[in-house]
Design a protein around this motif. Sequence first.
Motif, PDB file in Angstrom:
ATOM      1  N   VAL A   1       0.842  -1.201   0.000  1.00  0.00           N
ATOM      2  CA  VAL A   1       0.000   0.000   0.000  1.00  0.00           C
ATOM      3  C   VAL A   1       0.880   1.255   0.000  1.00  0.00           C
ATOM      4  O   VAL A   1       0.557   2.243  -0.663  1.00  0.00           O
ATOM      5  CB  VAL A   1      -0.935  -0.012   1.225  1.00  0.00           C
ATOM      6  CG1 VAL A   1      -1.769   1.266   1.277  1.00  0.00           C
ATOM      7  CG2 VAL A   1      -1.862  -1.230   1.190  1.00  0.00           C
ATOM      8  N   GLU A   2       1.990   1.182   0.707  1.00  0.00           N
ATOM      9  CA  GLU A   2       2.908   2.333   0.748  1.00  0.00           C
ATOM     10  C   GLU A   2       3.473   2.629  -0.641  1.00  0.00           C
ATOM     11  O   GLU A   2       3.533   3.793  -1.070  1.00  0.00           O
ATOM     12  CB  GLU A   2       4.043   2.034   1.720  1.00  0.00           C
ATOM     13  CG  GLU A   2       5.156   3.085   1.757  1.00  0.00           C
ATOM     14  CD  GLU A   2       4.692   4.449   2.235  1.00  0.00           C
ATOM     15  OE1 GLU A   2       5.361   5.444   1.913  1.00  0.00           O
ATOM     16  OE2 GLU A   2       3.647   4.515   2.920  1.00  0.00           O
TER      17      GLU A   2
ATOM     18  N   GLN B   1       2.992   6.000  -2.896  1.00  0.00           N
ATOM     19  CA  GLN B   1       4.123   6.738  -3.465  1.00  0.00           C
ATOM     20  C   GLN B   1       3.958   6.907  -4.969  1.00  0.00           C
ATOM     21  O   GLN B   1       4.253   7.981  -5.522  1.00  0.00           O
ATOM     22  CB  GLN B   1       5.430   6.001  -3.155  1.00  0.00           C
ATOM     23  CG  GLN B   1       5.821   6.019  -1.692  1.00  0.00           C
ATOM     24  CD  GLN B   1       7.059   5.169  -1.420  1.00  0.00           C
ATOM     25  OE1 GLN B   1       7.636   4.558  -2.336  1.00  0.00           O
ATOM     26  NE2 GLN B   1       7.474   5.113  -0.166  1.00  0.00           N
ATOM     27  N   HIS B   2       3.490   5.865  -5.643  1.00  0.00           N
ATOM     28  CA  HIS B   2       3.288   5.908  -7.084  1.00  0.00           C
ATOM     29  C   HIS B   2       2.281   7.004  -7.447  1.00  0.00           C
ATOM     30  O   HIS B   2       2.536   7.843  -8.333  1.00  0.00           O
ATOM     31  CB  HIS B   2       2.790   4.532  -7.557  1.00  0.00           C
ATOM     32  CG  HIS B   2       2.688   4.400  -9.042  1.00  0.00           C
ATOM     33  ND1 HIS B   2       2.107   3.306  -9.656  1.00  0.00           N
ATOM     34  CD2 HIS B   2       3.075   5.231 -10.063  1.00  0.00           C
ATOM     35  CE1 HIS B   2       2.158   3.461 -10.973  1.00  0.00           C
ATOM     36  NE2 HIS B   2       2.728   4.624 -11.243  1.00  0.00           N
ATOM     37  N   TYR B   3       1.151   7.022  -6.769  1.00  0.00           N
ATOM     38  CA  TYR B   3       0.121   8.023  -7.064  1.00  0.00           C
ATOM     39  C   TYR B   3       0.585   9.420  -6.698  1.00  0.00           C
ATOM     40  O   TYR B   3       0.326  10.392  -7.420  1.00  0.00           O
ATOM     41  CB  TYR B   3      -1.186   7.680  -6.340  1.00  0.00           C
ATOM     42  CG  TYR B   3      -2.083   6.790  -7.171  1.00  0.00           C
ATOM     43  CD1 TYR B   3      -3.171   7.306  -7.839  1.00  0.00           C
ATOM     44  CD2 TYR B   3      -1.807   5.430  -7.321  1.00  0.00           C
ATOM     45  CE1 TYR B   3      -3.989   6.493  -8.620  1.00  0.00           C
ATOM     46  CE2 TYR B   3      -2.610   4.614  -8.095  1.00  0.00           C
ATOM     47  CZ  TYR B   3      -3.705   5.150  -8.746  1.00  0.00           C
ATOM     48  OH  TYR B   3      -4.499   4.363  -9.534  1.00  0.00           O
TER      49      TYR B   3
ATOM     50  N   ASP C   1       1.148  19.731   1.478  1.00  0.00           N
ATOM     51  CA  ASP C   1       1.415  18.748   2.528  1.00  0.00           C
ATOM     52  C   ASP C   1       0.134  18.140   3.090  1.00  0.00           C
ATOM     53  O   ASP C   1       0.039  16.925   3.288  1.00  0.00           O
ATOM     54  CB  ASP C   1       2.228  19.396   3.655  1.00  0.00           C
ATOM     55  CG  ASP C   1       3.663  19.689   3.244  1.00  0.00           C
ATOM     56  OD1 ASP C   1       4.115  19.098   2.238  1.00  0.00           O
ATOM     57  OD2 ASP C   1       4.325  20.491   3.920  1.00  0.00           O
ATOM     58  N   SER C   2      -0.861  18.973   3.361  1.00  0.00           N
ATOM     59  CA  SER C   2      -2.111  18.450   3.924  1.00  0.00           C
ATOM     60  C   SER C   2      -2.856  17.594   2.898  1.00  0.00           C
ATOM     61  O   SER C   2      -3.503  16.596   3.263  1.00  0.00           O
ATOM     62  CB  SER C   2      -3.006  19.602   4.391  1.00  0.00           C
ATOM     63  OG  SER C   2      -3.385  20.426   3.305  1.00  0.00           O
TER      64      SER C   2
ATOM     65  N   ARG D   1      -2.854   9.883   1.740  1.00  0.00           N
ATOM     66  CA  ARG D   1      -2.342   8.708   2.456  1.00  0.00           C
ATOM     67  C   ARG D   1      -3.416   8.125   3.379  1.00  0.00           C
ATOM     68  O   ARG D   1      -3.541   6.913   3.513  1.00  0.00           O
ATOM     69  CB  ARG D   1      -1.110   9.090   3.281  1.00  0.00           C
ATOM     70  CG  ARG D   1       0.138   9.422   2.482  1.00  0.00           C
ATOM     71  CD  ARG D   1       0.605   8.239   1.671  1.00  0.00           C
ATOM     72  NE  ARG D   1       1.788   8.564   0.888  1.00  0.00           N
ATOM     73  CZ  ARG D   1       3.020   8.176   1.209  1.00  0.00           C
ATOM     74  NH1 ARG D   1       3.211   7.444   2.289  1.00  0.00           N
ATOM     75  NH2 ARG D   1       4.044   8.499   0.447  1.00  0.00           N
ATOM     76  N   ASN D   2      -4.178   9.006   4.001  1.00  0.00           N
ATOM     77  CA  ASN D   2      -5.238   8.557   4.888  1.00  0.00           C
ATOM     78  C   ASN D   2      -6.308   7.780   4.112  1.00  0.00           C
ATOM     79  O   ASN D   2      -6.869   6.800   4.608  1.00  0.00           O
ATOM     80  CB  ASN D   2      -5.865   9.760   5.597  1.00  0.00           C
ATOM     81  CG  ASN D   2      -6.793   9.349   6.727  1.00  0.00           C
ATOM     82  OD1 ASN D   2      -6.429   8.525   7.559  1.00  0.00           O
ATOM     83  ND2 ASN D   2      -7.985   9.914   6.757  1.00  0.00           N
TER      84      ASN D   2
END
Length: 248
Positions: A186-187, A191-193, A210-211, A217-218
């Motif tokens: 999933v990580e 990262q890919h997206y 950043d937000s 990610r959430n």
Amino acid sequence: MPNPKPQPSFVLVRPQMGENIGAAARAMWNFGLDRMRIVAPRDGWPNPAAVALASGAGRLLDEAQLCEDVVGATGDCHFVFATTARSRDLTKPVVSPERAMQMAAEKTARGEKVAVLFGPERAGLENEDIARANVLISVPVNPDFPSLNLAQCVLLVGYEWRRQTETVASEIDAPGKSGWAQGIEVEKLAQHYEARLDEAGFFFPATKADSMKVNLRNLWSRLPLTQADVQMLHGILRQMVRWKERDR
């Protein structure tokens, strides 16, 4: 061979139609019950119509006990339930199907023989039948339309029996053949997206980048992704990037 596990006998009292007997047998077998007793069936026994409706549960009909009356069908039993949707003048304990099958499970586990009476389709059990029962089972039906088909009633009680005697999952959350995705998978997807969206200028304005990345990610962490899901999402993004590059 009969099911070796302790279980109640389902007694069909004066059933009128062979089709309903067959459907009742099928309903019993759906929930692992195979001890049927038939009291004075209107159209005689055996009945070809019952066999036709029983489908794969024909063995129950082959092994069903034919009885002349309720006394003969329950004489070897230690405890008898009677199903009814109507109020009766007879004073007896009344329980729900769930509680009845809890009691039946406890009693059969102690080696007691238990029977459940089901009445004929037209009007249900008579008071003379009910007088021989220890406890009534009352189904919480619509009071304006309380009549249940014989097989429906058998199915309902059989379902409650299964719930009390087997582990029944209230929810099944299975990932299929591919299995759940691991955290690292999933990580890498995240990262890919993130990388491709960054190239596309999605994270704009810079003060909110950043937000926005945290929210993305959430989102990934909330999704119950399988390994197949992760592979598909990688493939979707790669194809979109290839399509965009061809369009230049």
